[in-house]
Design a protein around this motif. Structure first.
Motif, PDB file in Angstrom:
ATOM      1  N   CYS A   1     -99.528  18.586  20.084  1.00  0.00           N
ATOM      2  CA  CYS A   1     -99.579  18.690  21.540  1.00  0.00           C
ATOM      3  C   CYS A   1     -99.291  17.341  22.155  1.00  0.00           C
ATOM      4  O   CYS A   1     -99.963  16.375  21.820  1.00  0.00           O
ATOM      5  N   ASP A   2     -98.338  17.287  23.040  1.00  0.00           N
ATOM      6  CA  ASP A   2     -98.082  16.042  23.742  1.00  0.00           C
ATOM      7  C   ASP A   2     -98.138  16.294  25.237  1.00  0.00           C
ATOM      8  O   ASP A   2     -97.636  17.299  25.714  1.00  0.00           O
ATOM      9  N   ALA A   3     -98.746  15.385  25.916  1.00  0.00           N
ATOM     10  CA  ALA A   3     -98.870  15.536  27.357  1.00  0.00           C
ATOM     11  C   ALA A   3     -98.387  14.282  28.059  1.00  0.00           C
ATOM     12  O   ALA A   3     -98.632  13.174  27.597  1.00  0.00           O
ATOM     13  N   LEU A   4     -97.698  14.482  29.154  1.00  0.00           N
ATOM     14  CA  LEU A   4     -97.289  13.370  30.014  1.00  0.00           C
ATOM     15  C   LEU A   4     -98.003  13.541  31.353  1.00  0.00           C
ATOM     16  O   LEU A   4     -97.956  14.613  31.949  1.00  0.00           O
ATOM     17  N   VAL A   5     -98.649  12.495  31.805  1.00  0.00           N
ATOM     18  CA  VAL A   5     -99.302  12.526  33.109  1.00  0.00           C
ATOM     19  C   VAL A   5     -98.534  11.565  33.996  1.00  0.00           C
ATOM     20  O   VAL A   5     -98.405  10.396  33.676  1.00  0.00           O
ATOM     21  N   LEU A   6     -98.001  12.089  35.123  1.00  0.00           N
ATOM     22  CA  LEU A   6     -97.071  11.254  35.888  1.00  0.00           C
ATOM     23  C   LEU A   6     -97.698  10.469  37.029  1.00  0.00           C
ATOM     24  O   LEU A   6     -97.086   9.569  37.556  1.00  0.00           O
ATOM     25  N   ASP A   7     -98.903  10.840  37.444  1.00  0.00           N
ATOM     26  CA  ASP A   7     -99.536  10.028  38.489  1.00  0.00           C
ATOM     27  C   ASP A   7    -101.055  10.132  38.376  1.00  0.00           C
ATOM     28  O   ASP A   7    -101.580  10.929  37.613  1.00  0.00           O
ATOM     29  N   ASP A   8    -101.730   9.333  39.184  1.00  0.00           N
ATOM     30  CA  ASP A   8    -103.182   9.208  39.047  1.00  0.00           C
ATOM     31  C   ASP A   8    -103.966  10.431  39.480  1.00  0.00           C
ATOM     32  O   ASP A   8    -105.104  10.606  39.085  1.00  0.00           O
ATOM     33  N   ASP A   9    -103.377  11.273  40.317  1.00  0.00           N
ATOM     34  CA  ASP A   9    -104.127  12.433  40.804  1.00  0.00           C
ATOM     35  C   ASP A   9    -104.087  13.588  39.817  1.00  0.00           C
ATOM     36  O   ASP A   9    -104.781  14.573  39.975  1.00  0.00           O
TER      37      ASP A   9
END
Lengths: 469, 250, 446
Positions: free
Chosen positions: A379-387
């Motif tokens: 599983c790979d996750a990308l989080v693009l911003d702080d919210d």
């Protein structure tokens, strides 16, 4: 490059999918759920008594089971306001010219007839509660392939239907499977005879048009020994302020040596709760592949499963989720190893942006006796911003020693060095970020039929605009 | 007449139903170094693993005799105790187990008695000096984080410590740069001697620039198709395996 | 009260408080904990945290909440029961040793060097009298309040004995402090409490052991450990659990880390019938670092459930968890490993790995590792779990060197644990644990 300020993550959804028809439906059950509504649906469909009774039993189960407390927030669903059955037209046709004009306009805009001409072997189109169009290439029909809407299958192939219906997902499996069993309407029924290879995909397109609609299609796929099938489904809906509910049940039976690939591009508008039960049983040396793209809906809870019942069976899940503003993608997979030398692979890629939340929720279970079982979960996750938020809930229940099971997950953001490197080659920041995201989802996208891969990349690109500031 | 040290007799081996070795015959006496050369897919590694008793390979026909006794029914540990040794092409990592600790256990297993701590240390450091290895090497976990060259040297160190009668070295030279190759070859030369038979399995001729075999054999498509001395290796180097392939077909 | 009646009640709480002549504020805390206990439902298989761990066979009403130690004051080790003596290898000096036998602390050898620097190492009961302000401030307040969970609440109401450690600002305690809890009485429930306060810049190694002989009859160990690490403080914390086979072990350990502090914790779980143990690190100050390691070896029908938490609240903290688990026979290991990254925890680096080796048919491993990330600007966040048997390629390699299959397997399992055991500062404990592992393995193979 000038950045477009984009409010909604599903950037051009309104123009491309979010339109609606204001035509009055032919029939619409009153909102809310009761034995009377269920009987009315069954009566309109002129169903046999056993199906009506099954629906009523399922309604009881639905009422008794509590809402799940895990996953997403379901408290916003008002079951009393939903329309459980909306019938747009009284006939199903095999020629687009015979589809009522306003409905045809919808599917033309969505590009469905064009896709059928260009690269599909058969198409079904469901509009609200009923399938309005269905067609299968002649040569496949001659080989004994059945591709029907599920209501027609019940009428025309009652024995085949009854042998398999509800055997993979029993009506009491979970609250939403019970709901589907009570009020199901439409969906695809596919039967592929022994040894028959359907080389070109079959597709079903699901469209919600009415406001506050509940769509409950029911899909049943039977792949006889040595056969092959690729089934693709797509779904969209207009944007309404009130919420809609989509609760499908999909059952797939894969006989020895057969292979089924089931691809979903879920792109509901962000007022749709998508609560779907999908499950396959795979017998000796068979292969089940789920390719699951989740871009739309308000809350998506979907964990397609493969029960590996006999030696050599193999299950795969390629999952892609994009959670934008106001969206919660709670998606995953279940791989159940119930026989020796079974194997499974799960690859999940998720992206969260603009306050969206994406969760991977999965189970790998190895029963005692599943000697030599192999399973890997990545599983790979990308989080693009702080919210935005990303969660991973991997469950493993391993009750056999001679197995090899692995799970790995990472959560990351786009590395500044990656952006810098790409920008030093002349790309704008948005282009660079988009490129990184494209690379991130590439392992899933490359498994899609070309036309869908192009469409998916286009959607991601749109959603990425204005992603980095 | 004394029995020969090691005899492979009409050995046929299959993997998952496919026959890889199709009747291999070879005899190795004490004090002899044999080189077995062959192209990829000729069955070299299958032979090495079969000789040591890897469960993946099915023997369909033939015998392997060590000092006159057939070892094919023995598990790998029993073969080791009888005096056989295999240097692996790809030695596996054993995390958390120190080289020193592992060697001591292996010595105990093969000799039947545990050497005293001082005796063992003395022996270990002697062999490490002989192979020009740093002492700290023995404190590392077996093969974990080793470079390719370190893994191969660790195999040679085990060969030195366990002093087998019949050693099979599977691609002891693969993946090594010239310095590491020279160091591994030096180790082999120091360890070979009248008490030991050695079978050196290799794809390339280059290790034979440093180690002088008494006999050279060519394995092709599961059979030994040519045997000779160093001149055979040189011919192979000059003409390539296609030359053998051409002959084998003809 | 030499021995209370069976079972737990408000009356027992009051009797315990009177027995220890506690000040009103402490009595009040006990009563409040009892209230929370009563208001919290008993965990069942329906609770997410307890779904895989069934404690219905634990007869709480049959347990004694308190029992005096047979010899309440042991000035020298020689006066202690034999089984307990055997644990205490004195060949290497510790800077302090405290022993709790059943419900009472029976021995506390002072940490002389450290005491000169202001370090306090005493039984918690004693500290209540002598350091009331410190205890009042830290005892079951911010770190482990009774609301944490059902059995922490019970602990708060019923605790006896216990250990108190206070290290003043900047003081580095050179030699380890060691606290040993010996539970020897069937039918008894013990509630040892450990409270450790490290002021800014201080440094300590603390070893906690829970041991008991084999007993006939159920017993319960329900401990709680609270640790405060001030700014830049450093703690090595080793917890060894070698309870007898009939003992239920329901405990919690929680560390609060201020800025730039660092924790290196090691949990060793070998004994007991059933273990449900919370191990939590909360990174509250920027730059804090928590290493959390664990070794679990289950045999027979032992059940282990370790629920770990790495909670990142502040920015630029790192945490890394590595648990190695071996199960054989009918044993089961559950690992519920949570990583939670709050929205403000920028620059977080969190890793989590759980490796399971299953040695026999019938043994089970359920690793479940939820990852909840609310921040995007993180350095790394990853987890991995593996379940498998001993690798065949490794076995073949070792057997080709003459080791029997059994010895090869033993060597691989030893190697699996070795890097963790090696890190224990007291060689005597290392040896004891290696022996325990070998004994367990010995039973495994015919």
């Amino acid at each position: 490059m000038a950045k477009k300020a984009v409010e909604a993550p599903q950037a051009d959804y309104a123009q491309k999918y979010g339109f609606r028809d204001s035509e009055k439906p032919l029939f619409q059950a009153r909102p809310g759920l009761s034995p009377e509504v269920v009987k009315e649906i069954s009566g309109m469909k002129e169903e046999p008594a056993w199906m009506r009774d099954l629906r009523l039993r399922a309604l009881e189960v639905f009422r008794k089971k509590p809402l799940p407390t895990w996953g997403g927030d379901l408290s916003g669903i008002n079951f009393d306001e939903i329309y459980y059955y909306v019938k747009p037209t009284d006939r199903q046709v095999r020629d687009w010219d015979n589809v009522p004009q306003y409905i045809k306009r919808t599917f033309d805009k969505l590009g469905v007839p064009q896709a059928e001409r260009e690269f599909l072997a058969g198409v079904g189109a469901q509009y609200d509660s009923e399938v309005v169009y269905h067609n299968l290439r002649e040569e496949l029909a001659k080989q004994g392939v059945l591709f029907l809407d599920t209501d027609t299958a019940l009428r025309e192939h009652p024995e085949l239907f009854r042998e398999y219906f509800g055997t993979v997902v029993p009506l009491a499996d979970n609250k939403f499977a019970a709901l589907n069993s009570a009020v199901w309407s439409g969906g695809s029924f596919i039967y592929v005879p022994e040894g028959v290879q359907v080389d070109v995909p079959l597709q079903a397109y699901f469209r919600i048009n009415a406001e506050k609609l509940g769509q409950f299609e029911r899909t049943l796929i039977i792949a006889e020994p040595g056969s092959y099938l690729h089934y693709v489904e797509g779904c969209t809906a207009p944007i309404y302020s009130a919420d809609s509910l989509h609760a499908a049940v999909v059952e797939v039976i894969i006989k020895p040596g057969a292979r089924v690939r089931y691809t979903t591009i879920q792109n509901w508008s962000t007022n749709v709760y998508n609560l779907v039960t999908k499950r396959a049983v795979a017998y000796q040396d068979s292969i089940m592949e789920w390719v699951d793209g989740n871009l739309g809906s308000k809350l998506n809870m979907k964990y397609p499963a493969v029960f590996l019942m006999e030696p050599g069976a193999h299950g795969e899940m390629l999952s892609l989720a994009f959670a934008g503003k106001g969206q919660h993608q709670d998606a995953g997979a279940k791989m159940v190893h119930a026989a020796p030398h079974t194997s499974s692979v799960v690859v999940s890629k998720s992206i969260s942006k603009d306050g969206g939340r994406s969760s991977y929720r999965g189970l790998v279970k190895a029963y005692p006796g599943s000697v030599g079982a192999k399973a890997s979960v990545r599983c790979d996750a990308l989080v693009l911003d702080d919210d935005s938020r990303s969660d991973t809930y991997p469950y493993m229940e391993i009750e056999e020693e001679q197995v090899s099971i692995g799970h790995e997950a990472t959560v990351s953001k786009i590395a500044a060095e990656q952006l810098f490197y790409l920008m030093s080659r002349g790309l704008s920041e948005t282009e660079a970020a988009t490129l990184v995201v494209s690379g991130f989802i590439e392992p899933v996208v490359k498994e899609l039929p070309m036309e869908y891969a192009v469409e998916l990349n286009r959607l991601i690109q749109l959603q990425m605009e204005g992603a980095v500031g | 007449m004394p029995k020969p040290l090691f005899v492979i007799e009409d050995l046929h081996v299959s993997v998952e139903g496919k026959e890889i070795l199709k009747g291999v015959n070879l005899t190795v006496e004490r004090g002899e170094v044999h080189a077995l050369m062959g192209p990829n897919g000729s069955g070299k590694s299958t032979l090495a693993h079969t000789l040591m008793g890897h469960p993946r390979f099915q023997i369909t026909q033939g015998r392997v005799l060590l000092k006159g006794k057939d070892v094919l029914s023995l598990p790998p540990d029993e073969r080791a105790r009888q005096g056989m040794f295999l240097a692996f092409q790809y030695p596996v990592e054993i995390p958390g187990v120190k080289v020193r600790h592992f060697l001591r256990m292996a010595l105990k297993a093969s000799k039947g008695e545990e050497p005293s701590v001082t005796e063992f240390r003395k022996q270990l450091f002697e062999k490490m000096a002989l192979l020009e290895m740093n002492r700290s090497f023995s404190e590392r976990y077996v093969n974990e984080g080793f470079s390719g060259g370190e893994k191969k040297r660790n195999e040679i160190l085990q060969l030195a410590m366990l002093e087998p009668e019949m050693a099979v070295l599977d691609e002891a030279d693969s993946g090594l740069d010239i310095d590491a190759l020279r160091s591994v070859a030096n180790g082999i030369n120091k360890l070979a001697g009248p008490h030991m038979g050695m079978l050196l399995i290799t794809h390339y001729q280059r290790i034979l620039n440093y180690v002088d075999p008494h006999f050279v054999h060519v394995l092709f498509d599961g059979r030994i198709v040519r045997s000779g001395g160093m001149e055979l290796a040189q011919e192979l180097e000059a003409k390539g395996y296609e030359w053998i392939a051409g002959e084998a077909v003809a | 009260m030499k021995q209370a009646a069976k079972g737990f009640s408000r009356q027992v709480v009051e009797e315990l408080s009177s027995l220890h002549s506690e000040p009103p504020w402490l009595r009040q805390r006990r009563l409040e904990a009892w209230r929370v206990y009563e208001a919290t439902p008993m965990p069942t298989l329906q609770d997410e945290d307890w779904r895989r761990t069934d404690i219905s066979a634990l007869a709480l009403d049959e347990l004694l909440p308190f029992a005096e130690a047979p010899s309440p004051h042991a000035d020298s080790i020689a006066e202690l029961p034999q089984g307990l003596c055997a644990l205490l290898d004195k060949s290497r000096p510790e800077s302090g040793l405290l022993i709790q036998h059943d419900s009472q602390v029976v021995h506390a050898s002072p940490a002389e060097e450290a005491a000169k620097q202001g370090v306090i190492f005493a039984s918690l009961e004693e500290a209540v009298g002598e350091q009331p302000e410190l205890v009042k401030r830290y005892f079951m307040t911010r770190c482990l309040p009774p609301e944490h969970s059902k059995f922490v609440a019970l602990h708060g109401a019923m605790w006896s004995g216990g250990t108190f450690v206070y290290v003043p600002k900047g003081v580095e305690v050179e030699l380890p402090l060691r606290a040993c809890q010996w539970l020897a009485r069937p039918g008894l429930a013990v509630f040892p409490h450990t409270l450790i306060v490290l002021e800014a810049g201080s440094k300590l190694t603390f070893i906690a052991e829970q041991c008991s002989p084999e007993m006939d009859g159920q017993a319960l160990s329900c401990g709680a450990t609270e640790v405060y690490l001030g700014e830049g403080a450093q703690l090595r914390h080793i917890s060894v659990q070698q309870l007898g086979r009939q003992v239920y072990n329901l405990g919690a350990q929680r560390h609060l880390l201020e800025g730039d502090s660092s924790l290196d914790s090691l949990i060793i779980g070998l004994g007991g019938e059933l273990t449900k143990f919370f191990v939590e690190s909360v990174l509250e100050g920027p730059g804090a670092n928590a290493q959390m390691r664990g070794v679990v070896f289950g045999g027979d029908d032992q059940h282990f459930d370790h629920q770990t938490l790495q909670e990142h609240i502040a920015a630029d903290c790192s945490s890394d968890l590595l648990f190695k688990v071996v199960v054989k026979d009918q044993a089961m290991s559950v690992h519920l490993g949570n990583v939670r990254v709050h929205g403000d925890a920028r620059g977080t680096d969190a890793g989590q790995t759980v490796r399971n080796l299953i040695l026999s048919e019938g043994a089970k491993a359920h690793p479940i590792l939820p990852l909840e990330i609310e921040a995007s600007d993180i350095r790394r966040c990853s987890h991995a779990a593996t379940v498998g048997q001993v690798d065949e390629a490794q076995l073949f390699y070792l057997m080709s060197r003459g080791l029997s299959r059994r010895d090869a397997q033993k060597l691989i399992v030893d190697g699996f644990f070795e890097p963790v055991l090696e890190a224990i500062p007291l060689p005597a404990i290392q040896h004891r644990l290696r022996r325990a592992v070998d004994e367990k393995l010995g039973l495994a193979m015919p």
